[in-house]
Design an enzyme around this catalytic site. Structure first.
Site, mmCIF file in Angstrom:
data_model
loop_
_atom_site.group_PDB
_atom_site.id
_atom_site.type_symbol
_atom_site.label_atom_id
_atom_site.label_comp_id
_atom_site.label_asym_id
_atom_site.label_seq_id
_atom_site.Cartn_x
_atom_site.Cartn_y
_atom_site.Cartn_z
ATOM 1 N N GLY A 77 101.998 -19.881 -29.091
ATOM 2 C CA GLY A 77 101.266 -20.339 -27.923
ATOM 3 C C GLY A 77 100.215 -19.345 -27.485
ATOM 4 O O GLY A 77 99.935 -18.356 -28.176
ATOM 5 N N ASP A 78 99.669 -19.638 -26.296
ATOM 6 C CA ASP A 78 98.574 -18.857 -25.736
ATOM 7 C C ASP A 78 99.045 -18.334 -24.377
ATOM 8 O O ASP A 78 99.343 -19.122 -23.475
ATOM 9 C CB ASP A 78 97.369 -19.806 -25.579
ATOM 10 N N PHE A 79 99.129 -17.007 -24.255
ATOM 11 C CA PHE A 79 99.697 -16.472 -22.999
ATOM 12 C C PHE A 79 98.811 -16.690 -21.781
ATOM 13 O O PHE A 79 99.220 -16.439 -20.664
ATOM 14 C CB PHE A 79 100.165 -15.027 -23.123
ATOM 15 N N HIS A 104 96.318 -3.708 -21.892
ATOM 16 C CA HIS A 104 95.199 -2.798 -22.216
ATOM 17 C C HIS A 104 94.137 -3.443 -23.113
ATOM 18 O O HIS A 104 93.058 -2.896 -23.270
ATOM 19 C CB HIS A 104 95.717 -1.479 -22.809
HETATM 20 C C1 LIG Z 1 98.074 -4.896 -29.438
HETATM 21 S S1 LIG Z 1 99.062 -6.210 -30.051
HETATM 22 C C2 LIG Z 1 100.667 -5.782 -29.380
HETATM 23 C C3 LIG Z 1 101.814 -6.428 -30.126
HETATM 24 C C4 LIG Z 1 103.212 -6.070 -29.622
HETATM 25 N N1 LIG Z 1 103.408 -6.432 -28.228
HETATM 26 C C5 LIG Z 1 103.521 -4.607 -29.824
HETATM 27 O O1 LIG Z 1 103.739 -3.878 -28.848
HETATM 28 O O2 LIG Z 1 103.569 -4.179 -30.988
HETATM 29 C C6 LIG Z 1 98.525 -7.578 -29.020
HETATM 30 C C7 LIG Z 1 99.194 -8.904 -29.358
HETATM 31 O O3 LIG Z 1 98.670 -9.917 -28.477
HETATM 32 C C8 LIG Z 1 98.603 -11.122 -29.208
HETATM 33 N N2 LIG Z 1 97.681 -12.059 -28.560
HETATM 34 C C9 LIG Z 1 96.326 -11.936 -28.414
HETATM 35 N N3 LIG Z 1 95.833 -13.002 -27.735
HETATM 36 C C10 LIG Z 1 96.897 -13.821 -27.456
HETATM 37 C C11 LIG Z 1 97.029 -15.057 -26.771
HETATM 38 N N4 LIG Z 1 95.951 -15.656 -26.224
HETATM 39 N N5 LIG Z 1 98.263 -15.610 -26.640
HETATM 40 C C12 LIG Z 1 99.352 -14.985 -27.194
HETATM 41 N N6 LIG Z 1 99.295 -13.796 -27.857
HETATM 42 C C13 LIG Z 1 98.077 -13.225 -27.990
HETATM 43 C C14 LIG Z 1 98.122 -10.666 -30.576
HETATM 44 O O4 LIG Z 1 98.320 -11.637 -31.571
HETATM 45 C C15 LIG Z 1 98.948 -9.381 -30.774
HETATM 46 O O5 LIG Z 1 100.157 -9.650 -31.422
#
Ligand SMILES: C[S@@+](CC[C@H](N)C(=O)[O-])C[C@H]1O[C@@H](n2cnc3c(N)ncnc32)[C@H](O)[C@@H]1O
Length: 346
Positions: free
Chosen positions: A230-232, A250
């Protein structure tokens, strides 16, 4: 992290900083040639390694000499080199391997954004979309190999973030924890493995969670975890006792960060708690920023990749959380790079 310039003249100290990329490229060459995997079973001479990797032996000997100088390898009496504990972290088959992160962060498609740092500073615009024509997440979506590398790079550091959370908080009274933007589930798998009876919900983009089942199965926790794509920004799964946002806030400017925090709060029951896991910047009041160069450089990485993405101070996290309606906010530092910013939904 800070550059060790003790005893150097100012010119020499600045020159040392400017040659920092020589080190990252030597470490990248070690990763690309898979040297740590070849050294996993014990010492090898440069000639052995050259044969195994198809490299030019005299040049490989020069790289190995540098890796010894950097503390990644050591020499034995028979003329072979072997891995130090630092070098062991470059093996692809060790838990929390650093190899994928090294390959990601030194990749030309990432470094091209960094080359444009002065432009980002002049304009405040992220350079990644300027160079690649699309934003970071869209780029990963249409480049599956790079996407897989990024996911693996994040997974490599995720269990350390899980351990930071466990150092800050006892999870034994939590029923269900929801990891929002939890990548391929490595952080969640580490928590579920360590806390018997804990259940998990993982939310991330469809192409990312497609790889989660393998991670959860390998850790033997798949039966206690629901995987949701999904999309957060749109919706976060309801029903958790605790919610995690690890290295998510961040990535985004304040408006989007607020939207993600608000989506979490909407999903949360009043007694639920949120744990934001980030490298919290020291406040500028009297803190020794020199000693804190690590988070400040990570902050520049956010500027390059995401524009409004940024590292924040405790006060900045507090302000965002209050704006999203959270209360009882506490910043819990740990012995690791990460702090846990805890907030209650009520
Ligand atoms: C910097 S990574 C951090 C991953 C994990 N939480 C960690 O600490 O290792 C950011 C994550 O946000 C997810 N993400 C980016 N946009 C998103 C969205 N609109 N909805 C859900 N997840 C999303 C990315 O796919 C990625 O897995």
């Amino acid at each position: 992290m800070s550059a060790n310039t003790d005893g150097l003249s100012p010119r020499a100290a600045v020159s040392q900083m400017a040659t920092g990329y020589w080190i990252s490229q030597a470490v990248r060459a070690m990763a690309i040639l898979g040297l740590a995997d070849h050294l996993a079973s014990g010492p090898r001479t440069a000639a052995d390694l050259a044969e195994e990797t198809g490299a030019h032996a005299p040049s490989l000997a020069r790289l190995l000499r540098t890796l010894v100088a950097l503390g990644l390898c050591e020499r034995d009496d028979a003329g072979g080199v072997y891995l130090t504990p630092l070098g062991e972290a470059m093996r692809s088959d060790v838990p929390d391997s650093a190899r994928s992160f090294v390959l990601f962060i030194t990749a030309p498609w990432v470094e091209r954004g960094w080359e444009e740092l002065p432009q980002a500073v002049r304009t405040g615009e992220p350079t990644f979309p300027r160079v690649h024509g699309v934003g970071f997440w869209d780029y990963l979506g249409v480049h599956p190999e790079e996407g897989a590398l990024f996911d693996a790079a994040m997974s490599g550091g995720a269990s350390a973030r899980a351990e930071a959370l466990r150092a800050a908080r006892d999870l034994s009274s939590i029923g269900t924890v929801v990891d929002v933007g939890g990548g391929q589930g490595r952080l969640l798998a580490t928590l579920l493995k360590a806390v018997p009876g804990l259940r998990g919900v993982l939310l991330d983009r469809p192409e990312v969670v497609a790889g989660a089942e393998v991670v959860l199965q390998a850790e033997g926790v798949a039966d206690r975890c629901v995987v949701a794509e999904g999309d957060f920004f749109a919706a976060v799964p309801p029903g958790g006792d605790a919610y995690i946002l690890a290295q998510i806030v961040h990535d985004w400017p304040d408006a989007e960060a607020l939207a993600i925090l608000s989506a979490c709060r909407r999903a949360m029951a009043p007694a639920a708690r949120l744990w934001v896991i980030e490298q919290v910047l020291p406040s500028t009041d009297g803190s020794d920023l020199h000693e804190k160069a690590g988070p400040t450089l990570l902050d520049l990485n956010m500027l390059v990749l995401f524009g409004g993405g940024q590292e924040r101070t405790a006060e900045e996290y507090r302000r965002l959380l209050v704006a999203a309606g959270f209360g009882e906010i506490q910043v819990l530092p740990t012995d690791t790079l990460w702090s846990v910013v805890e907030a209650m939904a009520h």
